[in-house]
Scaffold this motif. Sequence first.
Motif: not given
Length: 167
Positions: A97-110
Motif C-alpha cells: 500500500l503506497r502513500a509515501d509522497d502523498g498528502p499527510l492524510l494519505s501518509r497517516v492512512a498508509g
Amino acid sequence: MSERSPAPGGLALVEALVNTLDIESDVDALDREDVRARFGIGADGLAGARALRESLRATLLAHAGHPPHRAVTPLGDLLAAAPLYLAVDERDGSAALRADDGPLLSRVAGAVAEALVAGTWTRLKACEADTCHWAYYDRSPAGRGRWCSMQVCGARAKMRRYREKVR
C-alpha cells in the motif's frame, strides 16, 4: 513528554504528528512554518491537520483504555477520504500500500494500514495524564503501559494516589 524511543515504521509519523501539541504548556508546534513544512502541510491544510491530530489522539487514548478528552471527528471518517494505491512489483509480484509522497492524510492512512498488518497499531497510545496525552509506543511485554514517562507522568499519578490514601 516521553523519553522513549520513537514508534516503529510509519507509526513514527503518527506519533510525531500527535506530539506537535504540548497540552500542558498549550504550545502548538504546527503554528511554526518549519514544522508544517516537515509534515508537508500548507497554510490551507492547517485546520485539517489539527483535526487529524486530535482524532488520532482520541484513538490513541482509546488504545490505552481512556475516553477522549473532547469530541472529535472519528478517525475512520477522516481516513476514508485518504487517497491510497496498491503498488505491485512486476519482478516478484509483491504488493504494498503506497502513500509515501502523498498528502499527510494519505501518509497517516498508509502508516495505520502498515501497523495493522504488523500488529503494532494498538501499541501506539496516548498518555493517561490529563495534562499530557503525549503519544508513545508501548513496548512493555504485556502492552499495558499507561504513561508516556514513568519518571514524570507516572510518578505524578502515583504520588497523587499516595497523598489521597494518606489523607
